[in-house]
Write an enzyme that holds these catalytic residues in place. Sequence first.
Site, PDB file in Angstrom:
ATOM      1  N   GLU A   1       1.284   2.227   8.674  1.00 48.13           N
ATOM      2  CA  GLU A   1       2.271   1.671   7.756  1.00 48.13           C
ATOM      3  C   GLU A   1       3.460   2.612   7.693  1.00 48.13           C
ATOM      4  O   GLU A   1       3.359   3.710   7.156  1.00 48.13           O
ATOM      5  CB  GLU A   1       1.677   1.504   6.350  1.00 48.13           C
ATOM      6  CG  GLU A   1       2.686   0.966   5.362  1.00 48.13           C
ATOM      7  CD  GLU A   1       2.663   1.687   4.013  1.00 48.13           C
ATOM      8  OE1 GLU A   1       3.230   1.156   3.060  1.00 48.13           O
ATOM      9  OE2 GLU A   1       2.102   2.789   3.922  1.00 48.13           O
TER      10      GLU A   1
ATOM     11  N   ASP B   1      -1.987   4.993   6.006  1.00 46.20           N
ATOM     12  CA  ASP B   1      -1.095   4.749   4.882  1.00 46.20           C
ATOM     13  C   ASP B   1       0.086   5.726   4.908  1.00 46.20           C
ATOM     14  O   ASP B   1      -0.053   6.880   5.312  1.00 46.20           O
ATOM     15  CB  ASP B   1      -1.906   4.947   3.590  1.00 46.20           C
ATOM     16  CG  ASP B   1      -1.108   4.649   2.343  1.00 46.20           C
ATOM     17  OD1 ASP B   1      -0.595   3.527   2.238  1.00 46.20           O
ATOM     18  OD2 ASP B   1      -0.980   5.542   1.482  1.00 46.20           O
TER      19      ASP B   1
END
Length: 475
Positions: free
Chosen positions: A256, A226
């Site tokens: 990400e 993340d």
Amino acid sequence: MQAFEWYLPSNQQHYKRLQSKLDELKSVGIVDLWIPPVFKGTSKHDVGYGIYDLYDLGEFDQKGSIATKYGTKQELIELIKSCHTRDMKVYADTVLNHKAAADYKETFEAILVDPMDREQTIGEPHDIQGWTGFNFKGRNNKYSKFKWNFNHFTGVDYDDITKESGIYRILGDNKYWSESVSDELGNYDYLMFADVNLAHPEVKEDLFHWIEWFVNETKVDGLRFDALKHIDREFMKEFIDHCLNLFGDSFYRVGEYWSGNEEAKLKYLDALDYNMDLFDVILHYNFYEASHQKENYDLRTILDNTLVMNHPTLAVTFVDNHDSQRGQALESWVESWFKPLAYTLILMREEGYPCVFWGDYYGIEGEFSYPAQKEWLDRMLKARQKASYGDQDDYFDNPHCIGWVRHGNEKHLTKSASLINNSDDSQILRMFIGTDFVGTIFKDALEFSEGEVIIDEEGYGDFRVNAQSASIWLN
Ligand code: CA
């Protein structure tokens, strides 16, 4: 599949729900699942990104419950086991950038920074009270004795003395924001909650210990990282190398990096020696634009500047996700009419590792509800299983209607002719199938176009597609 969406009910039943869907998913060719963060967050309603304790997978009575939003540790481990017995893989969502819901506040020296340029300070250094003390009493030292304090963070967003919000950089010897992060807003190290100081040796030591424990405990097959834009590149490189040493090359990694700046992503990939896949954010934004501009969008440019064009083997292609959903921070929801067109692009082309979103497949509940698209997605997924193989010929000449043919291989003899159309009229594209296919009958696997197409004596077919629609013709 991204096997969750933002608004799932917080009833601790998601691991069980997923368990009940495994056979259904496997039957249409969905074999790898990205599951939501499995760690104890700020409360049992936390989607998972407000990380409190990385060692609490729904095992300890902390933050008001034993289970997380999705269930208990035991249910998680059973789910992963069930996936493995079906030859399915599980990738865990990993949040290393920040921690939330500290157990106690501490007083320390900090300085306010300009939220629009975090290199610029406002006022003088002064003492603030921040929520930075983590002792994990409910866990009682199990799995790790490490306790977090303000030295282990670079910044917080609240001073409990003045009760004022802002971005406070924590001061200390040799301490600053991470250097190797996105330079948006001057320095984008700080995202939210208490920002983890990844340069601190104790933090690094505990996170390296934690990942070994976590993977051995759960047997996950890979990780989704993340908020990479806010995490030091050098740290990530060491962390990934550590994972590869521990778990081998087949251990999957995807990150990400949410940015419309393709160069920033390429820089990140380069710094990581291309040891990680990234989500193709620009492709998602192209879908978003195309869905809003309708017939004014030139479909020939839909793949321009995307990761899937620049690095096809490192691109995870997707249409929407938990952040692009309506009501979310990065809201950029692809309009409904364009979903079949976008999914045809990611599922029927050679390049990219496609990811189907739970919210599209099973629908979304609540205020921002969205109906399940499972019916046509199942037909498309079956078409992919059957006929998304072999050489690819592109027909990207018409701004409103593009198409491509997949020629199959020794194991997959079915050919596919896919086409998408953003105009108000139905369209026909003449595409070459092969002279050995003369007289063969093709039908639209999506069942959007009716009737059949017969391959002519030159080996071509005149393939049809309805207005603002997609078709996937298979023999
Ligand atoms: Ca950070």
